[in-house]
Design an enzyme around this catalytic site. Sequence first.
Site, PDB file in Angstrom:
ATOM      1  N   GLU A 173       0.650  -1.125  -0.065  1.00 10.82           N
ATOM      2  CA  GLU A 173      -0.069  -0.192  -0.033  1.00 10.82           C
ATOM      3  C   GLU A 173       0.830   1.180  -0.062  1.00 10.82           C
ATOM      4  O   GLU A 173       1.702   1.629   0.876  1.00 10.82           O
ATOM      5  CB  GLU A 173      -0.854  -0.101   1.240  1.00 10.82           C
ATOM      6  CG  GLU A 173      -1.825  -0.929   1.333  1.00 10.82           C
ATOM      7  CD  GLU A 173      -2.731  -0.836   2.480  1.00 10.82           C
ATOM      8  OE1 GLU A 173      -3.910  -1.605   2.516  1.00 10.82           O
ATOM      9  OE2 GLU A 173      -2.616  -0.058   3.598  1.00 10.82           O
ATOM     10  N   CYS A 174       0.568   1.971  -0.881  1.00  9.22           N
ATOM     11  CA  CYS A 174       1.105   3.342  -1.089  1.00  9.22           C
ATOM     12  C   CYS A 174       2.752   3.417  -0.627  1.00  9.22           C
ATOM     13  O   CYS A 174       3.500   3.021  -1.627  1.00  9.22           O
ATOM     14  CB  CYS A 174       0.630   4.549  -0.087  1.00  9.22           C
ATOM     15  SG  CYS A 174       0.644   6.163  -0.294  1.00  9.22           S
ATOM     16  N   GLY A 175       3.382   3.749   0.572  1.00 11.03           N
ATOM     17  CA  GLY A 175       4.684   3.923   0.786  1.00 11.03           C
ATOM     18  C   GLY A 175       5.314   2.332   0.460  1.00 11.03           C
ATOM     19  O   GLY A 175       6.356   2.419   0.069  1.00 11.03           O
ATOM     20  N   SER A 227      -0.882  -0.729  -4.995  1.00  6.70           N
ATOM     21  CA  SER A 227      -1.463   0.677  -5.133  1.00  6.70           C
ATOM     22  C   SER A 227      -1.297   1.504  -4.044  1.00  6.70           C
ATOM     23  O   SER A 227      -0.703   1.646  -3.046  1.00  6.70           O
ATOM     24  CB  SER A 227      -3.289   0.001  -5.267  1.00  6.70           C
ATOM     25  OG  SER A 227      -3.792   1.117  -5.339  1.00  6.70           O
TER      26      SER A 227
END
Length: 454
Positions: free
Chosen positions: A332-334, A426
């Site tokens: 996720e993200c980072g 994502s």
Amino acid sequence: MVAAVTPRASCAAVLVAAPASGQGKTTVAAALARLHARQGHRVRAFKCGPDFLDPHWLALATGAPVHSMDLWMTGEADCRARLNEAAATCDLVIVEGVMGLFDGTPNAADLAERFGLAVIAVIDARAMAGTFGALAFGLQNFRPGLPWAGVLANRVASERHAGMLKDALRDPAQWLGGLPKSEAFALPERHLGLVGAGEIGDAMARLDAAADALAETPLGQRALDALPQFRFDDLPAPSAIAAQPWLAGRTIAVARDAAFSFIYPANLDQLTALGARVDFFSPLAGDALPVCDAVWLPGGYPELHADALSRCAPLRDALAEHVAAGRPLWAECGGMMSLFDTLVTADGAEHRMWGLLPGRVTMQKRLSGLGPQQLDIGPLALRGHTFHYSSCDTPQPAALRTVKPGAVQAVGAGEAVYVKGALRASYFHAWFPSSPEATARLFLPKPLERTDAF
């Protein structure tokens, strides 16, 4: 022997809000929590809306996990159940609002109105006098019938200034006091918000200083029974506990350190409720990848630790072997940022990352994504949000895209979900309890788009 806690269905409860972000909501909410916790009261805090950072400070102040409340992302039933659970065993419940009181759909005022939580409005009163009264009056009366507790001024220059602010109120009884501007309890910030409490050596000292200052105000001097009292219905435990054991017998390795710290406690509870065993590891500490069936790389600040992460060659290789063996990896993200070939930090420096996804991710000066999002996996809907300053340039096609709630979405809009073998990544931050079935899908070795595994 620990004395048993007698269940109760009512307690003092307030929602700390403001006219905008940056007014001092977290400082006041955490100071109020710390003040009463020091007095031996049982305090629970919650955060309105999606947020990973403010809860760090609220958790330090209360000594208890801090869950998010959002009428869309977490749902009304989950919010009500968590409030009920806290009220049954605590002396004080504090909910910190998000952005301005009426900002967003849904917003903090919606939450206050839905559950009858009286609002404490925090207003940054720097360079302000009579307008303070106008702001307070507007916040209280913009929505008729909104539960109201009063207003507290933040960053007050002097006692004389405080007197001017109090005199500006139409009803002096609404005055809850003022906090001075002080470096002793200032909470440091950076591009995504407050710096996490765990990253600051004097974090508790800052909270104690804020609590000491609040103790000198009318709000801080009020006994618990003089604060708004609320009775909550007798409802079942939060829905995160109710799930079929689709992940029974499976171990999920979860990265957790200063680079990967954006983890909702409710998400960990949900994985456990699904039957999984959670095993934490720290990439920054040089930990090896635990023996596991699936991996979760949460969001955080890889851009602040890019040098250290680029040197994690053994972990990089272990993750590549993990995915090549068909074992799922959800990033996720980072967490996803760490998987690209290259990460370009805000100063323009390029760092070689872990290379499981082709392309590069680059830090931007402005927000690139913000707001609620939903990931549809077949008929399953996993709710969450997005909040990032970076953008990625990759030849990897998006297998799926998130959608904004209630929006007619243009082609190519929403956050991309990249699927490369057993890797799923994502910018989307998922709230696992919103769909236990979809959550299990992220950590099972099945095609993400299919929904026939259950």
